[in-house]
Motif scaffolding. Structure first.
Motif, PDB file in Angstrom:
ATOM      1  N   THR A 250       0.788  -1.120   0.017  1.00  0.00           N
ATOM      2  CA  THR A 250      -0.065  -0.043   0.027  1.00  0.00           C
ATOM      3  C   THR A 250       0.883   1.235  -0.206  1.00  0.00           C
ATOM      4  O   THR A 250       0.409   2.214  -0.824  1.00  0.00           O
ATOM      5  CB  THR A 250      -0.810  -0.067   1.317  1.00  0.00           C
ATOM      6  N   VAL A 251       1.994   1.243   0.718  1.00  0.00           N
ATOM      7  CA  VAL A 251       2.806   2.299   0.577  1.00  0.00           C
ATOM      8  C   VAL A 251       3.463   2.426  -0.836  1.00  0.00           C
ATOM      9  O   VAL A 251       3.532   3.644  -1.260  1.00  0.00           O
ATOM     10  CB  VAL A 251       4.180   2.024   1.483  1.00  0.00           C
ATOM     11  N   GLY A 252       3.830   1.509  -1.481  1.00  0.00           N
ATOM     12  CA  GLY A 252       4.127   1.319  -2.922  1.00  0.00           C
ATOM     13  C   GLY A 252       2.934   1.998  -3.862  1.00  0.00           C
ATOM     14  O   GLY A 252       3.223   2.657  -4.710  1.00  0.00           O
ATOM     15  N   LEU A 253       1.663   1.386  -3.530  1.00  0.00           N
ATOM     16  CA  LEU A 253       0.480   1.891  -4.291  1.00  0.00           C
ATOM     17  C   LEU A 253       0.379   3.727  -4.175  1.00  0.00           C
ATOM     18  O   LEU A 253       0.440   4.172  -5.315  1.00  0.00           O
ATOM     19  CB  LEU A 253      -0.752   1.358  -3.652  1.00  0.00           C
ATOM     20  N   ILE A 254       0.547   4.034  -3.194  1.00  0.00           N
ATOM     21  CA  ILE A 254       0.559   5.449  -2.942  1.00  0.00           C
ATOM     22  C   ILE A 254       1.859   6.167  -3.579  1.00  0.00           C
ATOM     23  O   ILE A 254       1.364   7.275  -4.489  1.00  0.00           O
ATOM     24  CB  ILE A 254       0.397   5.954  -1.360  1.00  0.00           C
ATOM     25  N   GLY A 255       2.906   5.722  -3.419  1.00  0.00           N
ATOM     26  CA  GLY A 255       4.032   6.392  -3.968  1.00  0.00           C
ATOM     27  C   GLY A 255       3.991   6.321  -5.562  1.00  0.00           C
ATOM     28  O   GLY A 255       4.556   7.291  -6.163  1.00  0.00           O
ATOM     29  N   LEU A 256       3.623   5.038  -6.060  1.00  0.00           N
ATOM     30  CA  LEU A 256       3.778   5.104  -7.598  1.00  0.00           C
ATOM     31  C   LEU A 256       2.481   5.988  -8.321  1.00  0.00           C
ATOM     32  O   LEU A 256       2.635   6.553  -9.201  1.00  0.00           O
ATOM     33  CB  LEU A 256       3.372   3.446  -8.050  1.00  0.00           C
ATOM     34  N   ALA A 257       1.268   5.837  -7.409  1.00  0.00           N
ATOM     35  CA  ALA A 257       0.165   6.817  -8.164  1.00  0.00           C
ATOM     36  C   ALA A 257       0.470   8.058  -8.039  1.00  0.00           C
ATOM     37  O   ALA A 257       0.382   8.874  -9.144  1.00  0.00           O
ATOM     38  CB  ALA A 257      -0.834   6.696  -7.204  1.00  0.00           C
ATOM     39  N   VAL A 258       1.173   8.785  -6.913  1.00  0.00           N
ATOM     40  CA  VAL A 258       1.683  10.138  -6.827  1.00  0.00           C
ATOM     41  C   VAL A 258       3.014  10.316  -8.099  1.00  0.00           C
ATOM     42  O   VAL A 258       2.754  11.372  -8.779  1.00  0.00           O
ATOM     43  CB  VAL A 258       2.074  10.470  -5.754  1.00  0.00           C
ATOM     44  N   HIS A 259       3.843   9.561  -8.065  1.00  0.00           N
ATOM     45  CA  HIS A 259       4.705   9.519  -9.255  1.00  0.00           C
ATOM     46  C   HIS A 259       4.156   9.650 -10.694  1.00  0.00           C
ATOM     47  O   HIS A 259       4.811  10.511 -11.306  1.00  0.00           O
ATOM     48  CB  HIS A 259       5.528   8.235  -9.021  1.00  0.00           C
ATOM     49  N   THR A 260       3.069   8.753 -10.802  1.00  0.00           N
ATOM     50  CA  THR A 260       2.620   8.974 -12.205  1.00  0.00           C
ATOM     51  C   THR A 260       1.640  10.367 -12.241  1.00  0.00           C
ATOM     52  O   THR A 260       1.794  11.082 -13.366  1.00  0.00           O
ATOM     53  CB  THR A 260       1.530   7.963 -12.430  1.00  0.00           C
ATOM     54  N   LEU A 261       0.965  10.839 -11.224  1.00  0.00           N
ATOM     55  CA  LEU A 261       0.110  12.056 -11.162  1.00  0.00           C
ATOM     56  C   LEU A 261       1.113  13.183 -11.482  1.00  0.00           C
ATOM     57  O   LEU A 261       0.667  14.065 -12.258  1.00  0.00           O
ATOM     58  CB  LEU A 261      -0.743  12.077 -10.117  1.00  0.00           C
ATOM     59  N   LEU A 262       2.282  13.214 -10.860  1.00  0.00           N
ATOM     60  CA  LEU A 262       3.004  14.603 -10.919  1.00  0.00           C
ATOM     61  C   LEU A 262       3.782  14.484 -12.517  1.00  0.00           C
ATOM     62  O   LEU A 262       4.158  15.477 -12.896  1.00  0.00           O
ATOM     63  CB  LEU A 262       4.223  14.438  -9.884  1.00  0.00           C
ATOM     64  N   ARG A 263       3.640  13.493 -12.997  1.00  0.00           N
ATOM     65  CA  ARG A 263       4.195  13.360 -14.623  1.00  0.00           C
ATOM     66  C   ARG A 263       3.090  13.673 -15.611  1.00  0.00           C
ATOM     67  O   ARG A 263       3.330  14.437 -16.434  1.00  0.00           O
ATOM     68  CB  ARG A 263       4.771  12.099 -15.054  1.00  0.00           C
ATOM     69  N   ASP A 264       1.979  13.344 -15.116  1.00  0.00           N
ATOM     70  CA  ASP A 264       0.805  13.728 -16.044  1.00  0.00           C
ATOM     71  C   ASP A 264      -0.614  14.161 -15.169  1.00  0.00           C
ATOM     72  O   ASP A 264      -1.239  13.575 -14.777  1.00  0.00           O
ATOM     73  CB  ASP A 264       0.284  12.236 -16.522  1.00  0.00           C
ATOM     74  N   PRO A 265      -0.318  15.496 -14.932  1.00  0.00           N
ATOM     75  CA  PRO A 265      -1.274  16.167 -13.718  1.00  0.00           C
ATOM     76  C   PRO A 265      -2.855  16.251 -14.379  1.00  0.00           C
ATOM     77  O   PRO A 265      -2.862  16.077 -15.618  1.00  0.00           O
ATOM     78  CB  PRO A 265      -0.815  17.340 -13.528  1.00  0.00           C
ATOM     79  N   ALA A 266      -3.748  15.981 -13.572  1.00  0.00           N
ATOM     80  CA  ALA A 266      -5.148  15.923 -13.905  1.00  0.00           C
ATOM     81  C   ALA A 266      -5.973  16.849 -13.045  1.00  0.00           C
ATOM     82  O   ALA A 266      -5.719  16.810 -11.673  1.00  0.00           O
ATOM     83  CB  ALA A 266      -5.463  14.503 -14.104  1.00  0.00           C
TER      84      ALA A 266
END
Length: 423
Positions: A250-266
């Motif tokens: 779950t820590v990885g889920l949050i980290g990866l999700a934010v990493h993706t969103l900071l590259r492709d903001p929505a």
């Protein structure tokens, strides 16, 4: 081959494997070896095939020797858990635990998870792993396990040292000793809880009401009757599985999700502009749909845990002989263009999203609902960080070096300010 996959972006390598064939034989430096399945249809079939056992005692002797001492592959010590069990053993233990992961119980946890997520934001986190994701998930696990508030400081330090990829390897043996002693004592003092309803519930509204005094450990200690009591080894292993499988994923889920969103903001998501003029229900719906796509696009579980053919099995044109070990490449299957159009770009409105990040079949992740609650509340709280951005160039991020799990070790961030909690 897989050990040389780039940690930050393994997907081009998985695409080459997927295009070259559905399954490939691999051998690791540890001595473990087997087949890795890469295509979505084959992966889904393998995850649900009862002829592919989870019990490592069905592996060849040399494979078993190489796996000794690895908690997720070794049936000795703390390795007697759901990830190394087959029915009926697996069915019995899962049923005892599953009543505490029903939709109604998880929804009852949501207000506390939400409050804690916002409290962590108010502390102005500098790193979204150590200062936000890790303490948020650890608190959720402590609630599920029934760890008394007074013990959570020590429990958190020991857990982080044992299961976190950022921990000091030299500190792990002593921390494991403390954690084992603590859990053993906890098991001895827990009063039995009422037996939970078995999984699955036909109607979530009919699930038993959440009782703050109930927790997984009490239920396991008090389990009796036709389901049968757990042995001491099974009890310890069940608790450690929740820690090992539930914490880092779950820590990885949050980290990866934010990493993706900071590259492709929505809009309405961390790193993007606020979603103006929308209701709470609409914002929650956006978060729910986006979370599933973020799980598909960059899963914290890169490879499944091992399976072993109990008889010859053919999947996708590849024949696995009796005893042969099999891995499912979740990361490859989730980006199979035969199942997901445009798989390498996140489509945050994707509705048809039967990803495999929580598995499939009888071993579908027991904690998937908890991960979704924590993940959604984490994303919602992070939208308060206005102008959220990485504090370092992306190529300077450090990544977890693990065969099974992936994610950034830390996400240092900057932001312009913190918005108040919305209605």
């Amino acid at each position: 081959m897989l050990e040389h996959t780039p940690l930050a972006d393994p997907y081009p390598a998985y695409a080459r494997l997927r295009e070259a064939g559905g399954a490939h034989h691999v051998r690791f430096r540890s001595g473990l070896y087997g087949w890795v399945v890469t295509r979505y249809g084959d992966a889904r079939a393998a995850l649900a095939d009862p002829r592919l056992s989870k019990d490592p005692r069905n592996a060849p002797p040399d494979w078993q020797a190489a796996g000794r001492g690895r908690p997720l592959e070794d049936r000795s010590g703390l390795g007697t858990h759901l990830l190394t069990m087959d029915p009926p053993e697996h069915t019995r233990v899962r049923r005892l635990m599953s009543g505490f992961f029903t939709p109604r119980r998880l929804e009852a946890m949501r207000p506390r998870v939400r409050a804690l997520a916002h409290a962590l934001i108010d502390r102005r986190p500098a790193g979204l792993i150590a200062d936000f994701a890790a303490p948020l998930q650890l608190a959720a696990l402590c609630d599920v396990l029934g760890i008394p508030p007074a013990d959570r400081g020590d429990f958190g330090r020991w857990t982080d040292a044992v299961v976190s990829s950022q921990g000091d390897p030299a500190a792990r043996p002593e921390a494991l000793e403390h954690l084992t002693a603590y859990v053993t004592a906890l098991l001895a003092t827990k009063p039995p809880a009422p037996a939970p309803a078995p999984e699955p519930a036909a109607d979530p509204a009919a699930d038993p009401a959440a009782d703050p005094a109930d927790d997984v450990v009490s239920a396991l200690v008090g389990a009796a009757g036709e389901q049968g009591r757990l042995t001491e080894a099974e009890l310890l292993s069940a608790v450690f599985l929740l820690l090992v499988a539930g914490y880092e994923t779950t820590v990885g889920l949050i980290g990866l999700a934010v990493h993706t969103l900071l590259r492709d903001p929505a809009p309405g998501l961390p790193g993007g502009p606020p979603a103006e003029g929308t209701s709470r229900e609409e914002r929650d719906r956006v978060l729910d749909v986006a979370l599933e796509e973020l799980l598909r696009h960059d899963s914290p579980v890169e490879l499944s845990t091992w399976r072993f053919a109990t008889e010859p099995v053919e999947i996708g044109g590849t024949r696995f002989e009796t005893g042969q070990p099999v891995l499912v490449a979740i990361a490859a299957a989730n980006r199979d263009p035969a199942r997901f159009p445009g798989p390498d770009m996140p489509d945050l409105g994707r509705e048809d999203n039967a990803h495999l990040s929580f598995g499939h079949g009888p071993h579908y992740c027991l904690g998937a609902g908890l991960a979704r609650v924590v993940g959604r509340e984490a994303l919602g709280a992070l939208t308060r960080l206005r102008g959220l951005a990485l504090a370092v160039p992306p190529d300077e991020l450090r990544w977890r070096a693990s065969l099974t799990l992936r994610g950034p070790l830390e996400l240092p961030v900057t932001y312009d300010g913190i918005a108040p909690i919305g209605p």
